[in-house]
Scaffold this active site. Structure first.
Site, PDB file in Angstrom:
ATOM      1  CD  GLU A 134       3.325  -8.683   7.948  1.00  0.00           C
ATOM      2  OE1 GLU A 134       2.823  -7.738   8.588  1.00  0.00           O
ATOM      3  OE2 GLU A 134       4.326  -8.564   7.202  1.00  0.00           O
ATOM      4  NE  ARG A 150       2.321  -6.023   5.437  1.00  0.00           N
ATOM      5  CZ  ARG A 150       2.774  -5.773   4.208  1.00  0.00           C
ATOM      6  NH1 ARG A 150       1.998  -5.131   3.336  1.00  0.00           N
ATOM      7  NH2 ARG A 150       3.987  -6.140   3.835  1.00  0.00           N
ATOM      8  CB  CYS A 196      12.144  -0.204  -1.462  1.00  0.00           C
ATOM      9  SG  CYS A 196      10.764   0.010  -0.328  1.00  0.00           S
ATOM     10  CB  ALA A 242       7.607 -12.901   5.355  1.00  0.00           C
ATOM     11  N   GLY A 280       5.210 -11.885   0.514  1.00  0.00           N
ATOM     12  CA  GLY A 280       5.767 -13.197   0.239  1.00  0.00           C
ATOM     13  C   GLY A 280       6.657 -13.279  -0.976  1.00  0.00           C
ATOM     14  CE  LYS A 313      12.984  -8.281  -1.001  1.00  0.00           C
ATOM     15  NZ  LYS A 313      11.710  -7.690  -1.485  1.00  0.00           N
TER      16      LYS A 313
END
Length: 223
Positions: free
Chosen positions: A68, A73, A162, A45, A48, A50
Site C-alpha cells: 500500500e 491507508r 469494482c 492491499a 486489508g 482480501k
C-alpha cells in the site's frame, strides 16, 4: 451498512473474528484459490479485506506480501491485519508499479484502483471525466504489467475491479494478453448471479443489484 453496525456491537467482531465484506469483493480471493505455504502478493492491499481473507482461507499458512503506497491507508491495513490475527505477512509502503524485480510469487492478486462504477447506484449517479479514465487505465495497465513480471511461470494472478466499464476491465486485460505470455482461465459462477456480457471469453462482470456490487474478474495464467 445497518447490518455491519449491528455486527460491530458483537464481541466476536470487536475481537477480529468477523470481517465484513461484500459478496462481490470476496470472489477474487476465492478464484485465486490460495494454498498454505504459497508466496502470495496483494498489490493494492488496504484496507486489508482480501489479505485477511487469504490468511483465513490458508489457515494463516501462506506467506503474504501486502503493498500500500498511502501511509494513512497502510496504517489502516496494519490495524486490520493485527486485529484479524494475520501472520506471515510483510507489509510494504510502496507503489506496486515499482516493486523490485527480484521478487517472485506463486500467486498475485491485483484488485486495481478504479472508478468504482460498479458500486454506484442510480440514486447516487455521478459523472466521470475522460482524463480520469485515461489516468486510471494507464495505472491499471502498469500495475498488471508489473504483476506479470513478478509471477512465476505456470502460476496464476487475478485481475479485478469494482468497475463495470470496459476501459478499466477488458481493455486492460487485453494489453496483457497481447504479449502472448498469458492465457485466460475461465471463471464459472452460479447461474443465480446476474452478469453483464464481456468481450473476453472466460472473464466475468457482475451486474450490480441490491445483493451484489458490480465487479469484474479475470483469472490469468502465465505460460
Amino acid at each position: 451498512k445497518a447490518g455491519e453496525k449491528l455486527l460491530s456491537n458483537l464481541s466476536s467482531y470487536q475481537n477480529g473474528h468477523i470481517y465484513v465484506q461484500s459478496l462481490s469483493s470476496m470472489l477474487p480471493v476465492l478464484f485465486l484459490n490460495p494454498k498454505p505455504r504459497e508466496d502470495i502478493l496483494d498489490m493494492a492491499a488496504s484496507p486489508g479485506s482480501k489479505t485477511t481473507q487469504i490468511a483465513a482461507l490458508t489457515n494463516n499458512e501462506a506467506f503474504l506480501t501486502a503493498v500500500e503506497k498511502n501511509p494513512i491507508r497502510k496504517k489502516r491495513l496494519e490495524y486490520n491485519l493485527q486485529k484479524q490475527g494475520v501472520r506471515h505477512c510483510l507489509v510494504m509502503q510502496k507503489d506496486s508499479r515499482f516493486l523490485d524485480s527480484s521478487f517472485s510469487f506463486d500467486k498475485i492478486l491485483l484488485d486495481a484502483p478504479c472508478s468504482g462504477s460498479g458500486t454506484i447506484s442510480l440514486k447516487n449517479a455521478i459523472s466521470f471525466e475522460e482524463k480520469s479514465f485515461s489516468y486510471l487505465q494507464k495505472l491499471q495497465k502498469e500495475l498488471l504489467k508489473k504483476a506479470s513480471s513478478l509471477l512465476k511461470s505456470g502460476q496464476v494472478l487475478v485481475y479485478s475491479t469494482c468497475s463495470i466499464l470496459e476501459e478499466e476491465n477488458e481493455e486492460v486485460v487485453l494489453s496483457l494478453l497481447e504479449t502472448n505470455q498469458f492465457t485466460v482461465l475461465p471463471i464459472s459462477l452460479s447461474k443465480e448471479i446476474a452478469v453483464l456480457p464481456t468481450k473476453i471469453e472466460g472473464t466475468v462482470c457482475i451486474l450490480p443489484n441490491e445483493f451484489m456490487e458490480g465487479f469484474f474478474l479475470a483469472l490469468l495464467q502465465k505460460k
